[in-house]
Design an enzyme around this catalytic site. Sequence first.
Site, PDB file in Angstrom:
ATOM      1  N   CYS A 115      -1.293  -4.509   3.078  1.00 57.51           N
ATOM      2  CA  CYS A 115      -2.027  -3.201   2.598  1.00 57.51           C
ATOM      3  C   CYS A 115      -1.038  -2.682   1.787  1.00 57.51           C
ATOM      4  O   CYS A 115      -1.530  -1.674   1.070  1.00 57.51           O
ATOM      5  CB  CYS A 115      -2.425  -2.645   3.850  1.00 57.51           C
ATOM      6  SG  CYS A 115      -3.812  -3.504   4.785  1.00 57.51           S
ATOM      7  N   HIS A 255      -3.910   4.278   1.402  1.00 56.36           N
ATOM      8  CA  HIS A 255      -4.319   3.095   1.884  1.00 56.36           C
ATOM      9  C   HIS A 255      -5.528   3.716   2.609  1.00 56.36           C
ATOM     10  O   HIS A 255      -5.229   4.811   3.433  1.00 56.36           O
ATOM     11  CB  HIS A 255      -3.330   2.244   2.748  1.00 56.36           C
ATOM     12  CG  HIS A 255      -3.906   1.131   3.448  1.00 56.36           C
ATOM     13  ND1 HIS A 255      -4.926   0.380   3.033  1.00 56.36           N
ATOM     14  CD2 HIS A 255      -3.668   0.985   4.812  1.00 56.36           C
ATOM     15  CE1 HIS A 255      -5.362  -0.401   4.094  1.00 56.36           C
ATOM     16  NE2 HIS A 255      -4.561   0.100   5.098  1.00 56.36           N
ATOM     17  N   ASN A 285     -12.012  -0.709   5.054  1.00 57.93           N
ATOM     18  CA  ASN A 285     -10.429  -0.782   4.826  1.00 57.93           C
ATOM     19  C   ASN A 285     -10.614  -2.028   3.930  1.00 57.93           C
ATOM     20  O   ASN A 285     -10.754  -3.087   4.609  1.00 57.93           O
ATOM     21  CB  ASN A 285      -9.707  -0.871   6.128  1.00 57.93           C
ATOM     22  CG  ASN A 285      -8.364  -1.377   5.832  1.00 57.93           C
ATOM     23  OD1 ASN A 285      -7.892  -1.802   4.971  1.00 57.93           O
ATOM     24  ND2 ASN A 285      -7.514  -1.251   7.206  1.00 57.93           N
TER      25      ASN A 285
END
Length: 332
Positions: A115, A255, A285
Amino acid sequence: MARQGIGILSTGSYVPKEEIDNEEVAARVGVETEWIARKTEILTRRYAAPSEATSDLAARAAHNALEQAGLDPGRIDYIILSTSTGDSPQPPTSYLVQDRIAAWNAACFDINVVCSGFVYGLELARTLVAQRPGSRVLVIAADLYSRCLDFSDRRTAVLLGDGAGAAVVGAVPEAAGFVGFRLASRGDAQRLIRVEAGGSRLPASEATVAEGAHFFRMDGRGVRDFVLEEFPPLVAELAEDCGVGVDEIRHFVPHQPNGVLLRQLAEKCGLGAARTHRTLDRYGNTGSASAAVTLDEAHRAGELRPGDLVLIGTFGGGMSMGAGLMHWPEAS
């Protein structure tokens, strides 16, 4: 001749059409919809169609970034693709994207920092442009996690979705563009996020499939503790390196792991005066793509004004962390 900086020339993103709400996920994992919203602040996420792979999402995001810049794909010198869910072990997924968008003059490579990959990609792009002035770099972050979710694991299955974001990096006026980056890696925390099988240590077999070893796994509490402990000092060090105060940051583009963690993180980083941009309520996500998608949406909504100090902050498996500061440039 005016001196130049290096920064983002345009952005783009793409999320699949199929919207998956909490009711559908709750039914699959065996929890209440209220539990998902309370624990994560996610309301919906997008899953790729059966015919879509990571390269398809990435190519659409790339096309949107190039279109915004009014840039022909042949003018791109490098393609950097961040993903941990590539189409296949070989060839690199960036080569598939190159073929899809006809960027034949670009040298291509993939990176896998989970990520954190979008910020790592931006720093690599900055370095490439610095070494070869006048070049343009297409940075793409794309992940398709819906195919490696274990719906018997409510801790992870409710969180993840699919998407892609992109940015074109090149020369900008000297007063604009990137101010500085901080990247960090902590291999001693490698077990917090993992997909155990499918590589050279545990190749795919009947046993690995039966054991569920190809599914995404995460120690959510361990990740939260790691991020809250390790990321705020990274931001403070970056701000000090750049000679700015954290209170001068106008926008925080992080993020998107879950909403509760984002709120805690912004407070612990001292970013109360900054606007924390979110897309997780709609997309969940999306791994490496999440910060890139969120940046594109903020940019297209006109929320980033020329000269604004923007912090892009990412963290993910490895464990990895990346933070980048930039003055948002004027529209080209």
